[in-house]
Scaffold this motif. Structure first.
Motif, PDB file in Angstrom:
ATOM      1  N   GLU A  75       6.333  27.820 -19.419  1.00  0.00           N
ATOM      2  CA  GLU A  75       5.766  28.272 -18.145  1.00  0.00           C
ATOM      3  C   GLU A  75       4.671  27.292 -17.725  1.00  0.00           C
ATOM      4  OE1 GLU A  75       4.421  32.366 -18.201  1.00  0.00           O
ATOM      5  OE2 GLU A  75       6.078  32.895 -19.538  1.00  0.00           O
ATOM      6  N   LYS A  76       4.418  27.258 -16.436  1.00  0.00           N
ATOM      7  CA  LYS A  76       3.376  26.367 -15.928  1.00  0.00           C
ATOM      8  C   LYS A  76       1.995  26.990 -16.137  1.00  0.00           C
ATOM      9  CE  LYS A  76       5.567  23.399 -12.604  1.00  0.00           C
ATOM     10  NZ  LYS A  76       6.130  22.421 -13.455  1.00  0.00           N
ATOM     11  N   PHE A  77       1.075  26.180 -16.617  1.00  0.00           N
ATOM     12  CA  PHE A  77      -0.335  26.560 -16.682  1.00  0.00           C
ATOM     13  C   PHE A  77      -1.140  25.277 -16.595  1.00  0.00           C
ATOM     14  CE2 PHE A  77       1.172  26.039 -20.996  1.00  0.00           C
ATOM     15  CZ  PHE A  77       0.165  25.332 -21.643  1.00  0.00           C
ATOM     16  N   ASN A  78      -2.417  25.425 -16.242  1.00  0.00           N
ATOM     17  CA  ASN A  78      -3.216  24.217 -16.027  1.00  0.00           C
ATOM     18  C   ASN A  78      -4.327  24.081 -17.068  1.00  0.00           C
ATOM     19  OD1 ASN A  78      -5.058  26.113 -15.198  1.00  0.00           O
ATOM     20  ND2 ASN A  78      -4.862  25.656 -13.021  1.00  0.00           N
ATOM     21  N   ASN A  79      -5.051  22.981 -16.978  1.00  0.00           N
ATOM     22  CA  ASN A  79      -6.121  22.691 -17.935  1.00  0.00           C
ATOM     23  C   ASN A  79      -7.248  23.715 -17.857  1.00  0.00           C
ATOM     24  OD1 ASN A  79      -5.141  20.227 -19.218  1.00  0.00           O
ATOM     25  ND2 ASN A  79      -5.291  19.355 -17.172  1.00  0.00           N
ATOM     26  N   ALA A  80      -7.507  24.225 -16.658  1.00  0.00           N
ATOM     27  CA  ALA A  80      -8.564  25.237 -16.494  1.00  0.00           C
ATOM     28  C   ALA A  80      -8.215  26.496 -17.282  1.00  0.00           C
ATOM     29  CB  ALA A  80      -8.758  25.571 -15.019  1.00  0.00           C
ATOM     30  N   TYR A  81      -6.939  26.843 -17.315  1.00  0.00           N
ATOM     31  CA  TYR A  81      -6.479  28.012 -18.079  1.00  0.00           C
ATOM     32  C   TYR A  81      -6.772  27.822 -19.577  1.00  0.00           C
ATOM     33  CZ  TYR A  81      -3.368  31.652 -19.825  1.00  0.00           C
ATOM     34  OH  TYR A  81      -2.869  32.756 -20.469  1.00  0.00           O
ATOM     35  N   VAL A  82      -6.526  26.611 -20.082  1.00  0.00           N
ATOM     36  CA  VAL A  82      -6.794  26.298 -21.488  1.00  0.00           C
ATOM     37  C   VAL A  82      -8.295  26.366 -21.763  1.00  0.00           C
ATOM     38  CG1 VAL A  82      -6.585  24.552 -23.306  1.00  0.00           C
ATOM     39  CG2 VAL A  82      -4.724  24.858 -21.661  1.00  0.00           C
ATOM     40  N   ARG A  83      -9.093  25.784 -20.861  1.00  0.00           N
ATOM     41  CA  ARG A  83     -10.560  25.805 -21.031  1.00  0.00           C
ATOM     42  C   ARG A  83     -11.088  27.231 -21.054  1.00  0.00           C
ATOM     43  NH1 ARG A  83     -10.310  21.487 -17.370  1.00  0.00           N
ATOM     44  NH2 ARG A  83     -11.011  22.788 -15.646  1.00  0.00           N
ATOM     45  N   ARG A  84     -10.557  28.080 -20.141  1.00  0.00           N
ATOM     46  CA  ARG A  84     -10.979  29.486 -20.098  1.00  0.00           C
ATOM     47  C   ARG A  84     -10.627  30.208 -21.391  1.00  0.00           C
ATOM     48  NH1 ARG A  84      -9.620  29.713 -14.907  1.00  0.00           N
ATOM     49  NH2 ARG A  84      -7.517  30.452 -15.338  1.00  0.00           N
ATOM     50  N   ALA A  85      -9.438  29.948 -21.907  1.00  0.00           N
ATOM     51  CA  ALA A  85      -8.985  30.598 -23.139  1.00  0.00           C
ATOM     52  C   ALA A  85      -9.842  30.181 -24.336  1.00  0.00           C
ATOM     53  CB  ALA A  85      -7.517  30.267 -23.399  1.00  0.00           C
ATOM     54  N   LEU A  86     -10.323  28.939 -24.328  1.00  0.00           N
ATOM     55  CA  LEU A  86     -11.118  28.423 -25.454  1.00  0.00           C
ATOM     56  C   LEU A  86     -12.622  28.658 -25.285  1.00  0.00           C
ATOM     57  CD1 LEU A  86      -9.328  25.027 -26.180  1.00  0.00           C
ATOM     58  CD2 LEU A  86      -9.302  27.073 -27.597  1.00  0.00           C
ATOM     59  N   SER A  87     -13.063  29.100 -24.109  1.00  0.00           N
ATOM     60  CA  SER A  87     -14.511  29.209 -23.858  1.00  0.00           C
ATOM     61  C   SER A  87     -15.251  30.091 -24.861  1.00  0.00           C
ATOM     62  CB  SER A  87     -14.786  29.636 -22.420  1.00  0.00           C
ATOM     63  OG  SER A  87     -14.310  30.936 -22.198  1.00  0.00           O
ATOM     64  N   PRO A  88     -14.701  31.231 -25.320  1.00  0.00           N
ATOM     65  CA  PRO A  88     -15.450  32.013 -26.318  1.00  0.00           C
ATOM     66  C   PRO A  88     -15.719  31.240 -27.619  1.00  0.00           C
ATOM     67  CG  PRO A  88     -13.546  33.250 -25.518  1.00  0.00           C
ATOM     68  CD  PRO A  88     -13.461  31.871 -24.941  1.00  0.00           C
TER      69      PRO A  88
END
Length: 93
Positions: A75-88
């Motif tokens: 599925e398509k996802f972007n770098n911001a999605y990865v950053r948000r997921a890793l922020s904690p």
């Protein structure tokens, strides 16, 4: 010592060697029993994942299941999605 059976796509890892030491990443792909591809959406974008030896990573028990599903199903996802997921995890440092 971690075995490759312990590592999955979507798993949270921290680099313990190299110029990216201390940074948190997510496993994007598993190449073989020694190497994985990692991304963090910041210095390592989805378009250019980093090939990293598993022995140079601290492997967390956490698996980002939403991200794992997206990677496996292509599925398509972007770098911001990865950053948000890793922020904690980045706040822990």
């Amino acid at each position: 010592m971690e075995t490759t059976n312990d590592i999955e796509i979507g798993q949270v890892v921290r680099s313990k060697a190299g110029r990216d030491k201390g940074r948190v990443f997510v496993v994007f792909d598993i190449i073989d029993d020694k190497y994985v591809l990692i991304v963090d959406g910041d210095i390592r974008k989805i378009s250019k994942p980093k090939k990293k030896k598993i022995r140079h990573l601290i492997v967390y028990k956490t698996i980002l299941n939403e991200l794992k599903k997206k990677i496996i199903n292509k599925e398509k996802f972007n770098n911001a999605y990865v950053r948000r997921a890793l922020s904690p995890f980045n706040k822990e440092i």
